[in-house]
Design a protein around this motif. Sequence first.
Motif, PDB file in Angstrom:
ATOM      1  N   UNK A  64       0.826  -1.226   0.000  1.00  0.00           N
ATOM      2  CA  UNK A  64       0.000   0.000   0.000  1.00  0.00           C
ATOM      3  C   UNK A  64       0.854   1.267   0.000  1.00  0.00           C
ATOM      4  N   UNK A  65       2.152   1.136   0.350  1.00  0.00           N
ATOM      5  CA  UNK A  65       3.023   2.322   0.374  1.00  0.00           C
ATOM      6  C   UNK A  65       3.772   2.501  -0.947  1.00  0.00           C
ATOM      7  N   UNK A  66       3.518   1.586  -1.882  1.00  0.00           N
ATOM      8  CA  UNK A  66       4.055   1.660  -3.244  1.00  0.00           C
ATOM      9  C   UNK A  66       5.547   1.978  -3.327  1.00  0.00           C
ATOM     10  N   UNK A  67       6.365   1.170  -2.673  1.00  0.00           N
ATOM     11  CA  UNK A  67       7.821   1.394  -2.811  1.00  0.00           C
ATOM     12  C   UNK A  67       8.265   1.055  -4.219  1.00  0.00           C
ATOM     13  N   UNK A  68       9.403   1.564  -4.607  1.00  0.00           N
ATOM     14  CA  UNK A  68       9.954   1.176  -5.910  1.00  0.00           C
ATOM     15  C   UNK A  68      10.456  -0.265  -5.823  1.00  0.00           C
ATOM     16  N   UNK A  69      11.020  -0.571  -4.663  1.00  0.00           N
ATOM     17  CA  UNK A  69      11.510  -1.930  -4.418  1.00  0.00           C
ATOM     18  C   UNK A  69      11.515  -2.166  -2.915  1.00  0.00           C
ATOM     19  N   UNK A  70      11.028  -3.328  -2.475  1.00  0.00           N
ATOM     20  CA  UNK A  70      11.039  -3.657  -1.048  1.00  0.00           C
ATOM     21  C   UNK A  70      11.334  -5.134  -0.897  1.00  0.00           C
ATOM     22  N   UNK A  71      12.197  -5.468   0.041  1.00  0.00           N
ATOM     23  CA  UNK A  71      12.605  -6.865   0.196  1.00  0.00           C
ATOM     24  C   UNK A  71      13.269  -7.063   1.552  1.00  0.00           C
ATOM     25  N   UNK A  72      13.723  -8.280   1.811  1.00  0.00           N
ATOM     26  CA  UNK A  72      14.438  -8.579   3.046  1.00  0.00           C
ATOM     27  C   UNK A  72      15.686  -9.370   2.706  1.00  0.00           C
ATOM     28  N   UNK A  73      16.707  -9.247   3.553  1.00  0.00           N
ATOM     29  CA  UNK A  73      17.945  -9.999   3.331  1.00  0.00           C
ATOM     30  C   UNK A  73      18.398 -10.615   4.648  1.00  0.00           C
ATOM     31  N   UNK A  74      19.039 -11.770   4.537  1.00  0.00           N
ATOM     32  CA  UNK A  74      19.597 -12.431   5.726  1.00  0.00           C
ATOM     33  C   UNK A  74      21.035 -11.937   5.867  1.00  0.00           C
ATOM     34  N   UNK A  75      21.297 -11.169   6.939  1.00  0.00           N
ATOM     35  CA  UNK A  75      22.584 -10.476   7.003  1.00  0.00           C
ATOM     36  C   UNK A  75      23.544 -11.005   8.070  1.00  0.00           C
TER      37      UNK A  75
END
Length: 305
Positions: A222-233
């Motif tokens: 709903x916030x319409x990011x250009x790109x959103x994701x998660x990473x295991x750091x």
Amino acid sequence: MVDVDSFIDEATAEIREQVGDEHAIIALSGGVDSSVAAALAYEAIGDQLTPVYVDTGLMRKGETEGIRETFAFMESLRVVEAQDRFFDALSGVTDPEEKRKVIGEQFIREFEREAKDTDAEYLVQGTIYPDRIESEGNIKSHHNVGGLPDVVDFEGIVEPVRDLYKDEVREVARALDLEEVVAERMPFPGPGLAVRVIGEVTPEKVEVARDACHVVEEETEEHEPWQAFAAVVGKATGVKGDNRVHGWIVSVRSVESRDGMTARAQELPWETLQRIQSRITGQNENVARVVYDVTHKPPATIEYE
Ligand code: XMP
């Protein structure tokens, strides 16, 4: 922007003329660029085209099923189950550029086998204009540019969207009736989830990243990011029930950008961030901590590797 209908007419005519009665092959990644290139080529030459989707095991949640559904109209679609071979090839590899290289080489091996099997004379690629520019600047090695033509002896390369920007490719996708999910997809890196786990790529870490990316995509929509994701750091200590655990640290990233060259970390509401945290730690008992990345690009890149 180009006129979409005349672009489609001209692109399909050009493909027909270039390929003639020969056979062509394309690697489908699930991204909008290769999807549009494949749809244009299929419109032009039908089953003379073999679209090949290689399941590397590094794809988004539901990607393979999505591909089968979206491209069900292409009877010649091949899905190559290559997960085990990719994880074997990546075993012990920790350097980011080495990962890209290993993935690129494995991909070429998989694709080469299919190309030989179909006697394809032409290679169709979803290279778009910014790929060519970044590749020339050698900013990062993008595995979807170059490589393949040198290895397999194709008579020619067909690049129907080579002069288009991303938003133009999306417009063409809509005009071709590709499902909205394809037209509106966020960008996804060619090496897939391998660049969203720091250090060695293992099935366990990739699974954590895949499930976490899915949560982040859903919760930020709903916030319409250009790109959103998660990473295991990395790993950190946490408490689950009465026990201390040494679990994964998942970093969440959501950015606004026009073209990916620069980006701003998005100001997400606290409730959204807490919901993301709660879902990610809840769905996987081996995740000890969720953090939010507030770094813009520059100085950070969008992806972690
Ligand atoms: P970075 O991380 O360089 O990413 O800020 C900019 C955009 O490019 C995508 N990206 C890639 N795409 N192969 C690709 O096809 C790659 O190796 C690759 N690395 C990054 C990234 O997702 C972002 O949209």
